[in-house]
Motif scaffolding. Structure first.
Motif, short mmCIF file in Angstrom:
data_model
loop_
_atom_site.label_atom_id
_atom_site.label_comp_id
_atom_site.label_asym_id
_atom_site.label_seq_id
_atom_site.Cartn_x
_atom_site.Cartn_y
_atom_site.Cartn_z
N GLY A 230 9.06 7.62 11.62
CA GLY A 230 7.85 6.85 11.47
C GLY A 230 7.80 6.23 10.09
N LYS A 231 6.66 5.65 9.76
CA LYS A 231 6.48 5.03 8.45
C LYS A 231 5.24 5.60 7.77
N TRP A 232 5.24 5.56 6.46
CA TRP A 232 4.09 6.01 5.69
C TRP A 232 3.74 4.96 4.63
N THR A 233 2.45 4.88 4.30
CA THR A 233 1.96 4.02 3.23
C THR A 233 0.92 4.82 2.45
N ARG A 234 1.05 4.80 1.12
CA ARG A 234 0.12 5.57 0.29
C ARG A 234 -0.73 4.62 -0.53
N ASN A 235 -2.04 4.75 -0.39
CA ASN A 235 -3.01 3.90 -1.09
C ASN A 235 -3.64 4.73 -2.20
N TYR A 236 -3.36 4.34 -3.45
CA TYR A 236 -3.85 5.12 -4.58
C TYR A 236 -5.29 4.79 -4.94
N VAL A 237 -5.84 3.74 -4.37
CA VAL A 237 -7.25 3.42 -4.60
C VAL A 237 -8.12 4.33 -3.74
N THR A 238 -7.77 4.49 -2.48
CA THR A 238 -8.53 5.34 -1.56
C THR A 238 -7.99 6.76 -1.49
N ASN A 239 -6.85 6.99 -2.17
CA ASN A 239 -6.21 8.31 -2.18
C ASN A 239 -5.87 8.76 -0.76
N THR A 240 -5.29 7.87 0.02
CA THR A 240 -4.96 8.18 1.41
C THR A 240 -3.50 7.89 1.72
N VAL A 241 -3.00 8.54 2.76
CA VAL A 241 -1.66 8.27 3.31
C VAL A 241 -1.84 7.88 4.76
N THR A 242 -1.25 6.75 5.15
CA THR A 242 -1.34 6.29 6.53
C THR A 242 0.03 6.40 7.18
N PHE A 243 0.07 7.06 8.34
CA PHE A 243 1.30 7.19 9.11
C PHE A 243 1.28 6.18 10.25
N THR A 244 2.39 5.49 10.43
CA THR A 244 2.49 4.51 11.50
C THR A 244 3.56 4.97 12.49
N PHE A 245 3.17 5.04 13.77
CA PHE A 245 4.06 5.48 14.84
C PHE A 245 4.86 4.29 15.36
N SER A 246 5.88 4.59 16.16
CA SER A 246 6.75 3.54 16.69
C SER A 246 5.99 2.58 17.60
N ASP A 247 4.89 3.03 18.21
CA ASP A 247 4.11 2.16 19.09
C ASP A 247 3.01 1.40 18.34
N GLY A 248 2.99 1.54 17.01
CA GLY A 248 1.98 0.84 16.21
C GLY A 248 0.73 1.65 15.93
N LYS A 249 0.56 2.78 16.59
CA LYS A 249 -0.59 3.64 16.33
C LYS A 249 -0.54 4.15 14.89
N THR A 250 -1.70 4.35 14.28
CA THR A 250 -1.75 4.86 12.91
C THR A 250 -2.68 6.06 12.82
#
Length: 310
Positions: A230-250
């Motif tokens: 999968g993929k991950w994105t880390r936002n340091y403003v909101t202090n969050t990590v978003t995981f993205t699945f192969s089907d586009g779900k997050t």
């Protein structure tokens, strides 16, 4: 009659314009005392992590920069926005050497009135802390309707094996390995990369199927990290990590360190090493208060995937 009406309208228009022209700008002769740094962005192709943090009361600016093989902090040409009608020295775009004084430099902002203020800008070398491989150690849920009536609790999912599938319940996840690799930084300053969720020796992933009454698929709550790649994105403003699945779900949560969180009404959650914390949106079910159905299916509140870095 039409001509008279037109002349009247023209006269009214001229009167309005004349009145407006006679009004004075109330701020025309007022000098500004503003002497702040409003925005600060690194130049020279440096990769900045998130927006600069500006502390107006302390007169400080901190900005994180991703350290790479060619990162040079001795000749930086920042883009700086100062207060309205204020000037800054060194000027925006003028080269500065951050390495000469422990990654810090001084700026002077002069207001239109002539008043001035010294600012300290610090560049902080940045390393992405999420990178590496982690062992999954526990899956924990805080859930339940009416916590003020002791209807909520913090529970390990594996403490209730009879409400999950015997072959691939939550316990199947506890030998998994999560590996985070670095991909880059977005234009907004968010780091990103890939995650590999590898099944352990049993070769299984958990199937979050509540087997009580009624039987309910709750993978929508608890499958927050993709199986496999999968993929991950880390936002340091909101202090969050978003995981993205192969089907586009997050799925979006937080990466938290060791510590104890007071959840109120006597409930607490202790993270021993690290955890991925997700806020869930269940629905109160007063008719099933105090039941496992309520805590895990109807009103789950927070979900932790406890991990330990290898």
């Amino acid at each position: 009659m039409r001509t008279n009406a037109m002349l009247k309208n023209i006269w009214i228009l001229l009167l309005v314009l004349g009145t407006a022209a006679c009004q004075k700008d109330p701020y025309k002769d007022v000098e500004s005392n503003e002497k702040s740094i409003e925005a600060f962005t690194l130049g020279n192709g440096l990769v900045q992590i998130g927006p600069a943090e500006i502390n107006r009361s302390a007169g400080t600016v901190t900005v994180k920069v991703l350290m790479q093989g060619n990162t040079d902090l001795s000749n930086v040409r920042p883009s700086i926005q100062s207060s309205y009608k204020a000037s800054i020295s060194p000027a925006s775009g003028e080269p500065v050497n951050f390495t000469a004084n422990g990654n810090k430099t001084r700026y002077t902002v002069r207001a239109e009135s002539g008043q001035q203020r010294e600012w300290t800008v610090e560049v902080i070398p940045f390393t992405e802390t999420i990178l590496g491989t982690y062992a999954v150690t526990d899956l924990v849920v805080y859930g339940g309707t009416g916590p003020e009536y002791n209807g909520a609790a913090v529970l390990k999912m594996t403490d209730k094996p009879w409400i999950w599938p015997a072959a691939d319940g939550p316990a199947a996840e506890l030998d998994n390995q999560l590996t985070f690799t670095f991909g880059g930084v977005t234009a907004e300053g968010n780091t990103f990369g890939t995650i590999s969720n590898t099944a352990g020796a049993d070769g299984k992933y958990a199937n979050f199927l509540f087997t009580g009454t009624p039987q309910t698929d709750v993978n929508n709550f608890y499958r927050t990290i993709p199986k496999g790649e999968g993929k991950w994105t880390r936002n340091y403003v909101t202090n969050t990590v978003t995981f993205t699945f192969s089907d586009g779900k997050t799925a979006t949560g937080k990466f938290v360190g060791a510590g104890t969180t007071d959840l109120g009404n006597g409930a607490k959650k202790t993270v021993v090493n690290q955890a991925f914390e997700f806020t869930l949106n269940g629905t109160d079910d007063w008719g099933n208060i105090y039941s496992d159905l309520d805590k895990f299916v109807k009103k789950p509140r927070t979900y932790w995937i406890d991990v330990k870095k290898n």
